[in-house]
Design a protein around this motif. Structure first.
Motif, PDB file in Angstrom:
ATOM      1  N   GLU A  73       1.164   8.159   2.458  1.00 34.68           N
ATOM      2  CA  GLU A  73       0.142   7.718   3.420  1.00 34.68           C
ATOM      3  C   GLU A  73      -0.108   8.885   4.375  1.00 34.68           C
ATOM      4  O   GLU A  73       0.770   9.271   5.141  1.00 34.68           O
ATOM      5  CB  GLU A  73       0.625   6.490   4.202  1.00 34.68           C
ATOM      6  N   ASP A 129     -10.188   4.057   6.116  1.00 34.83           N
ATOM      7  CA  ASP A 129      -8.894   3.895   5.473  1.00 34.83           C
ATOM      8  C   ASP A 129      -9.210   3.809   3.981  1.00 34.83           C
ATOM      9  O   ASP A 129      -9.954   2.921   3.568  1.00 34.83           O
ATOM     10  CB  ASP A 129      -8.300   2.576   6.010  1.00 34.83           C
ATOM     11  N   LEU A 189       0.856  -1.201   0.000  1.00 29.07           N
ATOM     12  CA  LEU A 189       0.000   0.000   0.000  1.00 29.07           C
ATOM     13  C   LEU A 189       0.887   1.245   0.000  1.00 29.07           C
ATOM     14  O   LEU A 189       2.050   1.177   0.418  1.00 29.07           O
ATOM     15  CB  LEU A 189      -0.899  -0.013   1.248  1.00 29.07           C
ATOM     16  N   ARG A 202      -2.786   6.841   0.130  1.00 32.46           N
ATOM     17  CA  ARG A 202      -3.588   6.198   1.173  1.00 32.46           C
ATOM     18  C   ARG A 202      -3.915   7.244   2.234  1.00 32.46           C
ATOM     19  O   ARG A 202      -3.003   7.897   2.761  1.00 32.46           O
ATOM     20  CB  ARG A 202      -2.795   5.043   1.798  1.00 32.46           C
ATOM     21  N   LEU A 261      -8.048   4.652  -0.418  1.00 33.38           N
ATOM     22  CA  LEU A 261      -7.053   4.976  -1.433  1.00 33.38           C
ATOM     23  C   LEU A 261      -7.684   5.913  -2.453  1.00 33.38           C
ATOM     24  O   LEU A 261      -8.817   5.694  -2.892  1.00 33.38           O
ATOM     25  CB  LEU A 261      -6.572   3.705  -2.141  1.00 33.38           C
ATOM     26  N   ARG A 275      -5.852   8.017   5.948  1.00 42.41           N
ATOM     27  CA  ARG A 275      -6.349   7.393   7.174  1.00 42.41           C
ATOM     28  C   ARG A 275      -7.193   8.436   7.888  1.00 42.41           C
ATOM     29  O   ARG A 275      -6.652   9.279   8.603  1.00 42.41           O
ATOM     30  CB  ARG A 275      -5.177   6.959   8.063  1.00 42.41           C
TER      31      ARG A 275
END
Ligand code: C2O
Ligand code: CU
Length: 453
Positions: free
Chosen positions: A149, A254, A143, A204, A256, A206
């Motif tokens: 991220e 979470d 990922l 990604r 993408l 969060r």
């Protein structure tokens, strides 16, 4: 725990906040499954609160110290003495050392204040931060990571003209509590309406809803689909392509987002038709690309037959003669009454939230993870009068993006919401509550005991 002064926007003067470790959100803990962690949480707050305390609320009486704090890691499977029980608060000059075993799957958890009767004020003042757990399954998925991220802590605040935080009061000086707080400014990671430079590639995100009471319905301004890969307690079985996702206070998503082909453009993260933040897309740097995996982590469906007990739990609002909200209750039982929920260690139970109110309540259980079974419309007035459930609609399964391991569930208005839980962990005293913080502070929280099986 410390008072700080920070600018919430480049064009605003600094605001007073309360923080962990000198920033709000506080520092992000990053750990791995099985790597236990001990944290000291010293209270170095000033002697007086800067927001209005309602001394008529349980646990916030005038004989209690004004400034109190206790930390809970939301979603952590932690022993009871490290869980941050609301009555285990301590005053400035004191500290507690808590132990987090982290014997649980990779997930985005978060830590925040939980002091009885003033929790809504302490969190509103800025006392929260992120706590990431990683593991080998997550590592194997390739990922986006590092700069690709990005955590998004999303919440709203009421800001005054002078840039300071405002927390509303009811107008009755004896009972300043208000049933809900909605801000005029949307905050992401401590800033009002921020932007982020991104490359034209896969990212990604969060996301956490850290608001007191606002639900966020996230989407992208260009209408592009994105892929939810996890919810509260970790990865979903497979990515879910969505145009929007819903987050109640306490919930995490979470997901993408693919910015490829959008060089030179700006994409806005929206909450319905309101702007939360902006992405400014530039060309991707050459380097290792990441791709959308087709499978993530299996989530074995829990069997209803495994449940040894079903607990019907009414969510009820008490009004005054003028039809104003006075308090919210779980199963008509205020906090100080004897414990009524006492599951045996390692047993499986079904908890049935019977929401008779006009609001959706995000219900959170400490220590455990659970699965949502279903939701179903029913007749609230019949239930209130007779104590019996009369269904008026079909059984609705959870949305695919909430069909993983959860620790907070939206119990929708006038619906019966069923969850299935295994009480794994420790014997001892925990809590369950609504995560709308104004509700939680005014009796929508109950202790529960895990007892030896
Ligand atoms: Cu987010 Cu009782 O917690
Ligand atoms: Cu609530």
């Amino acid at each position: 725990m410390r008072e700080i002064e920070v600018r919430l926007h480049r064009d605003l003067p600094p605001a007073r906040l309360w923080s962990y470790g000198g920033s709000s959100p506080g520092p992000t803990f990053e750990t791995r499954t099985g790597q236990g962690l001990m944290i000291d949480w010293p209270n170095e707050l000033p002697a007086h609160h800067f927001l209005t305390i309602d001394h008529s609320l349980h646990g916030a009486e005038a004989d209690k110290p004004e400034v109190r704090g206790v930390v809970h890691v939301h979603g952590a499977k932690a022993p009871p003495e490290s869980d941050g029980y609301p009555e285990d608060w301590y005053v400035p000059g004191k500290s507690r050392t808590y132990f987090y075993p982290n014997q649980q799957d990779a997930a985005l958890l978060w830590y925040h204040d939980h002091a009885m009767g003033i929790n809504r004020l302490n969190i509103y003042a800025g006392m929260f931060g992120l706590f990431l757990i990683r593991d080998g399954v997550e590592d194997s998925l390739n990922l986006p990571k590092g700069a690709y991220e990005i955590p998004l802590v999303i919440y709203d605040r009421l800001l005054r003209q002078d840039g300071e935080l405002d927390y509303p009061v009811s107008g009755d000086p004896a009972h300043p509590w208000v049933p809900e707080v909605f801000g005029n400014v949307m905050m992401v990671n401590g800033k009002a309406f921020p932007y982020l430079n991104v490359e034209s590639r896969l990212y990604r995100f969060r996301a956490l809803n850290a608001a007191n009471g606002r639900f966020f319905h996230l989407s992208l301004s260009n209408g592009r689909k994105f892929y939810q890969i996890g919810c509260d307690q970790g990865l979903l079985p497979a990515p879910v392509a969505i145009e929007s996702t819903m987050l109640a206070p306490g919930e995490r998503a979470d997901f993408l987002v693919d910015f490829s082909g959008l060089e030179g453009q700006q994409v806005v993260l929206m909450n319905d038709s309101f702007m939360l933040m902006q992405f400014r897309v530039s060309a991707a740097k050459p380097g290792a690309a990441s791709a959308l995996p087709s499978r993530l982590r299996p989530v074995p469906k829990m069997a209803e037959q495994a449940a040894v007990k079903t607990r019907p739990l009414g969510l009820i609002e008490n009004m005054n003669m003028r039809g104003e909200s006075m308090q919210m209750l779980l199963n008509r039982t205020p906090w100080h009454m004897p414990v009524t929920e006492n599951p045996a260690l390692d047993s499986v139970e079904i908890w049935t939230f019977i929401n008779t109110t006009e609001d959706s309540h995000p219900i959170h259980l400490h220590m455990v993870r659970f699965q949502i079974l279903d939701r179903r419309n029913f007749e609230p007035y019949y239930y209130l009068a007779r104590g019996e459930i009369r269904y008026t609609g079909p059984v609705v399964p959870p949305d695919p993006e909430e069909a993983g391991w959860k620790d907070t569930v939206r119990a929708h208005s006038k619906m019966v919401t069923r969850i299935i839980v295994k009480f794994e962990g420790w014997v001892g005293r925990y809590v369950w509550h609504c995560h709308v913080l104004e509700h939680e502070d005014n009796e929508m929280m109950r202790p529960y005991d895990v007892v030896a099986g």
